[in-house]
Design an enzyme around this catalytic site. Sequence first.
Site, PDB file in Angstrom:
ATOM      1  N   GLY A   8       0.955  -1.057   0.152  1.00 49.40           N
ATOM      2  CA  GLY A   8      -0.085   0.153  -0.025  1.00 49.40           C
ATOM      3  C   GLY A   8       0.965   1.228  -0.219  1.00 49.40           C
ATOM      4  O   GLY A   8       0.476   2.434   0.037  1.00 49.40           O
ATOM      5  N   ASN A   9       2.164   0.989  -0.007  1.00 45.52           N
ATOM      6  CA  ASN A   9       2.973   1.896  -0.026  1.00 45.52           C
ATOM      7  C   ASN A   9       3.624   2.584  -1.362  1.00 45.52           C
ATOM      8  O   ASN A   9       4.236   2.013  -2.234  1.00 45.52           O
ATOM      9  CB  ASN A   9       4.077   1.673   0.808  1.00 45.52           C
ATOM     10  CG  ASN A   9       5.506   2.650   1.020  1.00 45.52           C
ATOM     11  OD1 ASN A   9       5.602   3.647   0.050  1.00 45.52           O
ATOM     12  ND2 ASN A   9       6.075   2.654   2.190  1.00 45.52           N
ATOM     13  N   LYS A  12       7.219   2.591  -2.274  1.00 46.49           N
ATOM     14  CA  LYS A  12       7.934   1.432  -2.557  1.00 46.49           C
ATOM     15  C   LYS A  12       7.461   1.088  -4.149  1.00 46.49           C
ATOM     16  O   LYS A  12       8.430   0.605  -4.772  1.00 46.49           O
ATOM     17  CB  LYS A  12       7.306   0.349  -1.670  1.00 46.49           C
ATOM     18  CG  LYS A  12       7.864   0.212  -0.388  1.00 46.49           C
ATOM     19  CD  LYS A  12       7.372  -0.969   0.217  1.00 46.49           C
ATOM     20  CE  LYS A  12       7.581  -1.291   1.920  1.00 46.49           C
ATOM     21  NZ  LYS A  12       7.111  -2.448   2.316  1.00 46.49           N
ATOM     22  N   ASP A  67       9.073  -6.633   2.660  1.00 48.32           N
ATOM     23  CA  ASP A  67       8.978  -6.190   3.858  1.00 48.32           C
ATOM     24  C   ASP A  67      10.260  -5.806   4.384  1.00 48.32           C
ATOM     25  O   ASP A  67      11.278  -6.109   4.174  1.00 48.32           O
ATOM     26  CB  ASP A  67       8.428  -7.345   5.070  1.00 48.32           C
ATOM     27  CG  ASP A  67       7.826  -6.904   6.144  1.00 48.32           C
ATOM     28  OD1 ASP A  67       6.782  -5.880   6.109  1.00 48.32           O
ATOM     29  OD2 ASP A  67       8.504  -6.847   7.354  1.00 48.32           O
ATOM     30  N   SER A  68      10.226  -4.452   4.968  1.00 43.74           N
ATOM     31  CA  SER A  68      11.468  -3.931   5.163  1.00 43.74           C
ATOM     32  C   SER A  68      11.457  -2.885   6.223  1.00 43.74           C
ATOM     33  O   SER A  68      10.464  -2.661   7.028  1.00 43.74           O
ATOM     34  CB  SER A  68      11.933  -2.935   3.818  1.00 43.74           C
ATOM     35  OG  SER A  68      10.531  -2.026   3.490  1.00 43.74           O
ATOM     36  N   PHE A 151      11.729   8.678   1.214  1.00 41.38           N
ATOM     37  CA  PHE A 151      10.620   8.385   2.030  1.00 41.38           C
ATOM     38  C   PHE A 151      10.983   8.020   3.437  1.00 41.38           C
ATOM     39  O   PHE A 151      12.412   7.412   3.833  1.00 41.38           O
ATOM     40  CB  PHE A 151       9.481   7.581   1.569  1.00 41.38           C
ATOM     41  CG  PHE A 151       9.799   6.216   1.555  1.00 41.38           C
ATOM     42  CD1 PHE A 151      10.394   5.521   0.513  1.00 41.38           C
ATOM     43  CD2 PHE A 151       9.189   5.324   2.529  1.00 41.38           C
ATOM     44  CE1 PHE A 151      10.744   4.073   0.274  1.00 41.38           C
ATOM     45  CE2 PHE A 151       9.567   3.964   2.366  1.00 41.38           C
ATOM     46  CZ  PHE A 151      10.139   3.416   1.297  1.00 41.38           C
ATOM     47  N   GLY A 152      10.234   7.678   4.381  1.00 41.45           N
ATOM     48  CA  GLY A 152      10.468   7.183   5.578  1.00 41.45           C
ATOM     49  C   GLY A 152      11.659   7.788   6.568  1.00 41.45           C
ATOM     50  O   GLY A 152      11.911   8.597   6.709  1.00 41.45           O
ATOM     51  N   TYR A 153      12.474   6.552   6.777  1.00 41.38           N
ATOM     52  CA  TYR A 153      13.543   6.993   7.593  1.00 41.38           C
ATOM     53  C   TYR A 153      15.085   7.387   6.659  1.00 41.38           C
ATOM     54  O   TYR A 153      16.074   7.505   7.192  1.00 41.38           O
ATOM     55  CB  TYR A 153      14.119   5.969   8.271  1.00 41.38           C
ATOM     56  CG  TYR A 153      13.112   5.281   9.319  1.00 41.38           C
ATOM     57  CD1 TYR A 153      13.051   5.693  10.626  1.00 41.38           C
ATOM     58  CD2 TYR A 153      12.161   4.365   8.868  1.00 41.38           C
ATOM     59  CE1 TYR A 153      12.278   5.385  11.633  1.00 41.38           C
ATOM     60  CE2 TYR A 153      11.244   3.712   9.839  1.00 41.38           C
ATOM     61  CZ  TYR A 153      11.252   4.237  11.169  1.00 41.38           C
ATOM     62  OH  TYR A 153      10.219   3.991  11.995  1.00 41.38           O
ATOM     63  N   LYS A 174      19.626   5.970  -5.208  1.00 44.81           N
ATOM     64  CA  LYS A 174      19.067   5.203  -4.038  1.00 44.81           C
ATOM     65  C   LYS A 174      18.878   3.916  -4.701  1.00 44.81           C
ATOM     66  O   LYS A 174      19.092   2.823  -4.113  1.00 44.81           O
ATOM     67  CB  LYS A 174      17.780   5.704  -3.676  1.00 44.81           C
ATOM     68  CG  LYS A 174      17.225   4.878  -2.497  1.00 44.81           C
ATOM     69  CD  LYS A 174      15.996   5.255  -1.867  1.00 44.81           C
ATOM     70  CE  LYS A 174      15.401   4.425  -0.832  1.00 44.81           C
ATOM     71  NZ  LYS A 174      14.155   4.827  -0.204  1.00 44.81           N
TER      72      LYS A 174
HETATM   73  P1  ITT Z   1       3.328  -2.165   2.908  1.00 46.41           P
HETATM   74  O1  ITT Z   1       3.456  -3.141   4.162  1.00 46.41           O
HETATM   75  O2  ITT Z   1       1.850  -1.982   2.544  1.00 46.41           O
HETATM   76  O3  ITT Z   1       4.267  -2.587   1.867  1.00 46.41           O
HETATM   77  P2  ITT Z   1       4.621  -0.407   4.594  1.00 46.41           P
HETATM   78  O4  ITT Z   1       5.196   0.918   4.537  1.00 46.41           O
HETATM   79  O5  ITT Z   1       3.863  -0.784   5.930  1.00 46.41           O
HETATM   80  O6  ITT Z   1       3.821  -0.740   3.162  1.00 46.41           O
HETATM   81  P3  ITT Z   1       6.493  -2.138   5.872  1.00 46.41           P
HETATM   82  O7  ITT Z   1       5.537  -3.138   6.578  1.00 46.41           O
HETATM   83  O8  ITT Z   1       7.564  -3.086   4.905  1.00 46.41           O
HETATM   84  O9  ITT Z   1       5.745  -1.252   4.793  1.00 46.41           O
HETATM   85  O10 ITT Z   1       7.234  -1.241   6.692  1.00 46.41           O
HETATM   86  C1  ITT Z   1       8.219  -0.562   6.121  1.00 46.41           C
HETATM   87  C2  ITT Z   1       8.761   0.699   6.930  1.00 46.41           C
HETATM   88  O11 ITT Z   1      10.192   0.660   7.054  1.00 46.41           O
HETATM   89  C3  ITT Z   1       8.305   1.874   6.180  1.00 46.41           C
HETATM   90  O12 ITT Z   1       6.969   2.371   6.433  1.00 46.41           O
HETATM   91  C4  ITT Z   1       9.145   2.598   6.209  1.00 46.41           C
HETATM   92  O13 ITT Z   1       9.021   3.686   7.417  1.00 46.41           O
HETATM   93  C5  ITT Z   1      10.585   2.050   6.404  1.00 46.41           C
HETATM   94  N1  ITT Z   1      11.291   1.877   5.280  1.00 46.41           N
HETATM   95  C6  ITT Z   1      11.474   0.781   4.499  1.00 46.41           C
HETATM   96  N2  ITT Z   1      12.038   0.808   3.450  1.00 46.41           N
HETATM   97  C7  ITT Z   1      12.451   2.068   3.484  1.00 46.41           C
HETATM   98  C8  ITT Z   1      13.260   2.961   2.628  1.00 46.41           C
HETATM   99  O14 ITT Z   1      13.849   2.547   1.416  1.00 46.41           O
HETATM  100  N3  ITT Z   1      13.527   4.398   2.906  1.00 46.41           N
HETATM  101  C9  ITT Z   1      13.095   4.964   4.127  1.00 46.41           C
HETATM  102  N4  ITT Z   1      12.381   4.071   5.040  1.00 46.41           N
HETATM  103  C10 ITT Z   1      11.962   2.774   4.662  1.00 46.41           C
END
Ligand code: ITT
Length: 193
Positions: A8-9, A12, A67-68, A151-153, A174
């Site tokens: 849902g991201n 990604k 999953d990341s 995004f994210g971190y 990246k």
């Molecule tokens: P889906 O499960 O729907 O794929 P999600 O964002 O909830 O989306 P995850 O459960 O895998 O995905 O959680 C991964 C989190 O880790 C994500 O929300 C970011 O906060 C962080 N993350 C993962 N990959 C990243 C990246 O490339 N850069 C920055 N933060 C990342």
Amino acid sequence: MTIWFATGNLHKKQELAAILSGHIIKIPAENGIDFDPEETGSTFFENALLKARCLYRLTGEPVIADDSGLCVDALDGRPGIYSARYGSSGEKKLDSRQRNRLLLGEMEGKENRSARFVCSMVLLLSEDQFYAVQETLEGEIILKERGGGGFGYDPILLIPGLDRTVAELSEEEKNSLSHRGKAGKAIAKLLES
Ligand code: ITT
């Protein structure tokens, strides 16, 4: 080939679509599918397989899942598989910026800044046939956020060799060195073979 991506991201999706540019990547939200499985696994791999199987059952077509998260050594690997939910509980949901601030706060005074992004990626071709790959991007937690990309971190992970955070890299840069980029390229090779 048309492949579903169990996410849902949208960030990604954008990153993976650039790697699998010869394929059509579909995600549930853009195709009227309600998809938000509970991530009950205890590893990145278990959660990736769980997401892939869940979407495969809904579509019956090949699925990729990712999953990341960010694993910080001084925090015993946290937030790890809980990266998306770090600092959130019940009604209280933190956005990315708040999560980054919380993590920088937890890291105050810590000498060991080493950390890595981890990406477990699964290509599920049928219920019991899948390929799995797990990759990392090594870095250090910076003292203060830097950069507006990604995004994210991304703004808090510094790549020491480049002296830039992941958020200061272009999308191509990246993808060339990231956990998701490397995992996605391995899956791309499998799809070509
Ligand atoms: P889906 O499960 O729907 O794929 P999600 O964002 O909830 O989306 P995850 O459960 O895998 O995905 O959680 C991964 C989190 O880790 C994500 O929300 C970011 O906060 C962080 N993350 C993962 N990959 C990243 C990246 O490339 N850069 C920055 N933060 C990342």
